[in-house]
Design an enzyme around this catalytic site. Sequence first.
Site, short mmCIF file in Angstrom:
data_model
loop_
_atom_site.label_atom_id
_atom_site.label_comp_id
_atom_site.label_asym_id
_atom_site.label_seq_id
_atom_site.Cartn_x
_atom_site.Cartn_y
_atom_site.Cartn_z
N HIS A 1 23.04 -27.68 6.88
CA HIS A 1 21.74 -27.90 7.52
C HIS A 1 21.91 -27.94 9.05
CE1 HIS A 1 17.88 -29.75 8.38
NE2 HIS A 1 17.61 -29.97 7.11
N GLU B 1 19.61 -22.81 8.69
CA GLU B 1 20.51 -23.31 7.66
C GLU B 1 20.94 -22.18 6.73
OE1 GLU B 1 18.23 -26.51 5.81
OE2 GLU B 1 16.99 -26.48 7.62
#
Length: 278
Positions: free
Chosen positions: A153, A251
């Site tokens: 992330h 991400e």
Amino acid sequence: MATEEDLRRAGLRIITDDDATGSALDYGATVLSWAPRGGEEVLFLSRDALVGVGDEIHGGVPVCSPWFGSGRAEVTVPHGHGLVRWVPWRLTDQGPGHLAWELTQQEVIHLPGADRYPSDLLHRLEARFGESLEITLTVTSPTSAVILDQALHTYLRVDDVTQCRIEGLAGAPFRDFATDATLAVEHEPLRLGAHVDRVYRHDGPVTLADGGRRVRISQEGGASVVVWNPGPELRFPGLAPDEWRSMVCIEVGNVQDRAVTVPAGGSHTLRLRITVDD
């Protein structure tokens, strides 16, 4: 904002090497910062970041597994973004520009939802800080096949997100969960200025163009790219309200209908690589 004592308790690791500087936490095996030699900081970390047990870190590269977000459509999860980002990992190796951690399923068994996954599941994360930043997540399932959602992330620092563009996604199908989540196809470079939460079916490289700087994000073992920015509309603990302009998440991973099956006795490896061209 996290204090020095907060960071120490979360297992702060500092990298100072000829090729790069950086930092990471044992908590969540979270890479916090990276700057290649002679370059500026690449990753974003909120000035209001929280790093205590149970806190969601807004910054760096949190690890999401064995589910992402609210999981796949057929899966009900107790909280967002999996299990492994909420606990300290064990540092197993370190050297010049290199850190590695491991986490067994028994170390997350107390968390809601952990009992849905094999009891011998093993996560390993390696981070290499150099002229590029390389993060490798390997999940091993010794005795049972398991379906995993996973993502690295990545929060990227920008001067002004409304002046940036994201290239490389043309032709990629996506759903934007900030709107109606209907299936669409990207036709041009993506520009940001409001809440966006797009999940793309895409396994190729993506480039963030931020003024004269170009940040290239590539992956191996992944089939999804997620682009997220809260815009001025959303508020989160540990993220200052004005900071939506200073960051964008790009991400990589395998999420929703791109989740991966790890066979019994097998493993799956997801690798993220970030490079900067000034």
